[in-house]
Scaffold this active site. Structure first.
Site, short mmCIF file in Angstrom:
data_model
loop_
_atom_site.label_atom_id
_atom_site.label_comp_id
_atom_site.label_asym_id
_atom_site.label_seq_id
_atom_site.Cartn_x
_atom_site.Cartn_y
_atom_site.Cartn_z
N HIS A 169 0.82 -1.21 0.00
CA HIS A 169 0.00 0.00 0.00
C HIS A 169 0.85 1.25 0.00
CE1 HIS A 169 -3.88 -2.04 1.44
NE2 HIS A 169 -3.96 -1.69 0.18
N GLU B 291 -4.16 -10.93 -26.88
CA GLU B 291 -3.15 -11.24 -25.87
C GLU B 291 -2.46 -12.56 -26.17
OE1 GLU B 291 -4.94 -9.85 -21.69
OE2 GLU B 291 -6.38 -10.81 -23.00
N ASP C 84 0.45 -9.59 -21.77
CA ASP C 84 0.25 -11.02 -21.99
C ASP C 84 0.73 -11.46 -23.36
OD1 ASP C 84 -0.82 -12.24 -19.67
OD2 ASP C 84 -2.57 -10.95 -19.91
N CYS D 22 -3.43 -1.60 -25.22
CA CYS D 22 -3.70 -1.20 -23.84
C CYS D 22 -2.72 -1.83 -22.87
CB CYS D 22 -5.14 -1.54 -23.45
SG CYS D 22 -5.51 -3.28 -23.54
C1 PEP Z 1 -2.20 -7.00 -21.06
O1 PEP Z 1 -2.12 -8.23 -20.96
O2 PEP Z 1 -1.35 -6.29 -21.62
C2 PEP Z 1 -3.35 -6.31 -20.45
C3 PEP Z 1 -3.59 -5.05 -20.70
O3 PEP Z 1 -4.10 -7.03 -19.58
P1 PEP Z 1 -3.68 -7.29 -18.04
O4 PEP Z 1 -2.37 -6.58 -17.81
O5 PEP Z 1 -4.78 -6.74 -17.23
O6 PEP Z 1 -3.57 -8.76 -18.01
MG MG Z 2 -3.77 -9.36 -20.10
#
Ligand code: PEP
Ligand code: MG
Length: 857
Positions: free
Chosen positions: A477, A716, A742, A789
């Site tokens: 935290h 991913e 991922d 993302c």
């Molecule tokens: C990713 O895998 O890049 C992603 C955005 O998902 P997470 O990091 O939430 O697994």
């Molecule tokens: Mg992911």
């Protein structure tokens, strides 16, 4: 020893309306932390004795007292809520401690108008503080007349000897002992399942293993045992339903508590003599430096700060070991817990009013810790052994914190700090010893063995410019708070940091993971120059945060935010985000042990949508659980390779009702402002996509949805990039968003959490970039769009390459948005395209990164 069960009638102490104790707007009473009983909304103003007995305690503020009956039953009556703060004003006591009273005798008269005006509530609580004597409490309902009507009946337990003769009702029942069948031991998921089951029984239930035991209704306590696969466990239950509780719970343990039970060999073959068991994998050891002037740590929040050290030492309390009388010590402890709950509530409310809900949430979590029955139970056991409230409490929370810290689980180990923080707060209340705060000058760099979340939340941002702690991990935290305050911080720093004298001039370069001492004037000048340049650049980027990200030759790229909830959505809008490219919906209800309802979900999504401007995108990813993201309310059976198992959309397809509820909630929030997008995580086959889309369509037609929601997938898994043409051609698949975290892991076959492979897990690997390029081409050929993302979207070196590959939207961490926009503006699209074609032809990620030099950050 033996005696018959006794029923006691509690006569209404006031005229008023009965209110269930669970409805009292104070968690200390509502959660029965003080005891079980009832509340009454008073219409009269003289409190009468509810039973015959003796006044065991009268609070100095005369707002509460305790009566002890001849059977030993202790009834606490607390007039109003937060009435202690009135300091006795408006209360007249007619009795004193030690007085004998008869049911109906006058105890306290109070000024009902004054209490109604000045206190939080008039609700008056009548609770039994020694519930261990009680078999059952049955409150009545409706209007009661003081001194006449029975407000509740209490059945006392039979003495143990009698209970045993009767066949065990009320006595302790211990189940058979079984070997824990859970392959990875009693970790969060099975523990949460056991707690949920145990709470269905009124008996006190313990999980026992050898000479260790834990309250089976406390997840903290259960996990604190750190039980491994094959370890012997039993259930010990005491109370009316002890026999059923012990039998049912041990059966549930045998069945695996929602996980695939892995049989344990009953008589294992003798072990070969010298094969030592491998140590369980520990988080990588923090780095150590050989240079006396450089101390290494782990960056919890990046940045550069030059200032002087102030050591924050842990508060030492002076405590007497032995207590006076167990009942008084218990009461002292409960009063202190009460006050600590109140001060945490104040702290939380204050932070919420400042709009700092992240920090506020931490103090909410501290209130939860205080409500965990295990802590009080452990302290009570010490008190019963003759210890003082302070000694007992300190032992209870430090033992628990040490247990948590020793677990092989970074998240739980991080919670040890929270337990110590809460523990110290209550200890301060018990002893009246105030926590000393050092005087801070400007440009202070705090150094401490451990900073508690309370310390961190109260840091004066005008004076403290950074901090370094010996304990704590990057997901603690403290680290979260440091990042939200945008203050450089190191955790896991070398222990010799604690020997640095107050006032020493140091440079905290957390981006490099260093704290440096004894800098020469030339070095200090260089640091100041770097700081000046960074500040200038940051100021330029911030000033242009609301301008669009357009390349020098006029190509626009959408720059949006990754968020985890409503507060992030509000924050993102203020930092220049043009919408949200990823709402990680699994983060929204992460702390819950029960599934959120459709309405609760719809409310959160609507609030996120309202935080954005109308028409801006809000991409809601359906629950992405599994892998490294367990959700306590959605247990997933243990798997050998969880990252290759039930994860992301596969869970939704396996448990379609969860997915359907979420889709309905998303549809219900359409029209709240932003333009909604639904995105399925971990799509790896066209069949999975079609099944998920079919569920979406069924739900949309079931609610006759007529609004506009686009539907897309996360990319991913390499299959999506390789078959991008087929996926992009799927009707109704409107977009992909690349999860580079991922995608990199699955493309390189490297576990994203493995510290040994961390340096190779680079999304700038040409293989990953090639897959992204394929996807962009396929989507554009079908008139669709591509976002990124994953972490690469916030990686300034990756940004121009992604733009050159054809990425239309970059969804970044909120603080990165101004810099990402500035990076896009500093390139021409043609230059980005040239970089992209060079990048996919490179052989290593290092070669790729060399194409895009970035100034030192
Ligand atoms: C990713 O895998 O890049 C992603 C955005 O998902 P997470 O990091 O939430 O697994
Ligand atoms: Mg992911």
């Amino acid at each position: 020893m033996s005696q018959a069960a006794t029923q006691v009638n509690i006569i209404s102490p006031l005229t008023g309306i009965m209110v269930p104790i669970g409805d009292v707007p104070d968690p200390v009473f509502a959660k029965k932390m003080v005891g079980d009983g009832f509340s009454i909304d008073p219409l009269s103003n003289t409190l009468l004795a509810p039973i015959d007995g003796q006044i065991a305690d009268l609070q100095a503020a005369r707002h509460a007292l305790t009566i002890r009956s001849a059977d030993g039953l202790e009834i606490l009556i607390h007039i109003g809520l937060e009435t202690v703060a009135l300091g006795g004003k408006g209360f007249t006591a007619h009795v004193a401690p030690g007085d004998a009273v008869k049911a109906g005798d006058e105890l306290i008269t109070f000024d009902i108008d004054q209490v109604a005006r000045d206190a939080k509530s008039l609700l008056t609580q009548v609770v039994i503080t020694n519930g261990e004597l009680v078999e059952s409490i049955t409150p009545t309902h409706g209007l009661k007349h003081a001194g006449e009507d029975v407000a509740a009946t209490v059945v006392l337990k039979k003495a143990v000897g009698q209970a045993e003769q009767d066949g065990g009702e009320g006595a302790t029942v211990t189940s058979e002992t079984v070997a824990l069948p859970n392959p990875t031991g009693m970790h969060a998921r099975p523990a949460a399942t056991l707690v949920a089951l145990a709470k269905k029984y009124s008996s006190n239930v313990k999980l026992v293993s050898g000479d260790m035991s834990a309250n089976a209704k406390s997840i903290v306590a259960i996990m604190g045992l750190g039980l491994a696969h094959g370890q012997d466990v039993a259930i010990s239950a005491t109370g009316a339903d002890a026999r059923t509780a012990a039998a049912d719970l041990i059966q549930a343990i045998k069945d695996g508590l929602g996980e695939e039970a892995e049989p344990v060999a009953v008589a294992p073959a003798p072990e070969p003599p010298a094969a030592p068991k491998p140590e369980p994998a520990k988080p990588a050891a923090p780095p150590r430096s050989g240079d006396p002037n450089t101390l290494l740590g782990i960056s919890a929040s990046p940045g550069l700060a030059a200032g002087t050290v102030v050591q924050l030492r842990t508060q030492e309390f002076t405590i007497a070991e032995l207590g006076q009388n167990a009942a008084d010590e218990r009461r002292t402890l409960r009063d202190a817990v009460d006050r600590a709950m109140w001060s945490l509530g104040e702290l939380r409310d204050g932070l919420e009013k400042e709009g700092n809900s992240e920090k506020a949430g931490i103090f909410g979590a501290h209130q939860e810790i205080l409500q965990d029955p295990e802590l009080l139970e452990r302290a009570d056991a010490e008190i019963d052994g003759g210890k003082s409230a302070a000694f007992a409490w300190r032992k209870a929370y430090t033992d628990l914190a040490e247990q948590l810290a020793s677990l092989d689980n970074e998240v739980l180990a991080g919670r040890a700090t929270d337990v110590r923080d809460v523990g110290t707060r209550v200890l301060g209340e018990i002893t009246g010893q105030l926590v000393e705060k050092p005087d801070l000058n400007e440009n202070t760099i705090l150094v401490a063995k451990e900073l508690t979340p309370s310390d961190t939340a109260q840091i004066d941002r005008a004076k403290v410019i950074g901090f370094a702690t010996v304990n704590g991990g990057v997901s603690s935290h403290v680290a979260i708070i440091a990042r939200s305050m945008d203050i450089p911080a190191l955790v896991g720093i070398e222990e010799r940091a604690l020997d640095i004298a107050d006032g020493t001039r140091v440079v905290l370069d957390s981006s490099k993971g260093e704290l440096r001492l004894n800098l020469s004037d030339a070095e200090l000048r260089a640091v100041r120059e770097r700081q000046r340049k960074q500040a200038e650049r940051k100021a330029r980027e911030e000033a242009a945060k609301d301008d669009p990200a357009v390349t020098s030759d006029g190509h626009r790229v959408a720059v949006v935010a990754n968020i985890g909830g409503v507060d992030d959505a509000k924050d993102a809008a203020g930092k220049g985000a043009e919408g949200v490219g990823l709402l990680r919906s699994e983060f929204v209800f992460l702390g819950r042990t029960t599934a959120p309802s459709e309405d609760e979900q719809a409310d959160v999504y609507s609030q996120c949508a309202k935080a954005l401007r109308p028409g801006q995108p809000l991409v809601i990813r359906t629950l992405d659980v599994g892998g490294d993201k367990p959700l306590p309310y959605l247990p997933i059976p243990a798997e050998e390779n969880p990252f290759l198992g039930l994860r992301g959309v596969r869970v939704g397809l396996d448990q379609p009702e969860t997915l359907r509820t979420q889709i309905r909630a998303i549809l219900a929030s359409a029209g709240a402002g932003a333009k909604l997008h639904v995105m399925f995580p971990m799509i790896s086959t066209v069949t999975d996509w079609r099944r998920a889309k079919e569920i979406f369509d069924e739900e949309a037609s079931a609610v006759a949805f007529s609004g506009e929601v686009s539907v897309g997938i996360m990319m991913e898994v390499p299959t999506v990039g390789i078959m991008a043409g087929q996926f992009a051609a799927e009707p109704g698949c409107d977009f992909f968003s690349v999860g580079t975290n991922d995608l990199t892991a699955y493309t390189l076959a490297m576990d994203r959490g493995n510290a040994n492979l961390a340096s190779q897990m680079d999304p700038c690997n040409p293989a990953v970039l090639s897959l992204i390029g394929r996807a962009a081409d396929a989507l554009h050929a079908n008139g669709k769009w591509l976002g990124v993302c994953g972490g690469a979207a916030s990686d300034l070196q990756a940004v121009p390459i992604l733009v050159g590959l054809g990425v239309d939207e970059l969804s970044c961490s909120i603080p990165a948005i101004p810099a990402v926009k500035a990076m896009v503006r500093s390139y021409a699209l043609s230059a980005c395209q040239e970089l992209a074609s060079k990048a996919v032809a490179c052989s290593t990620p290092e070669e790729v990164r060399a194409l895009v030099p970035v100034d030192e950050i």
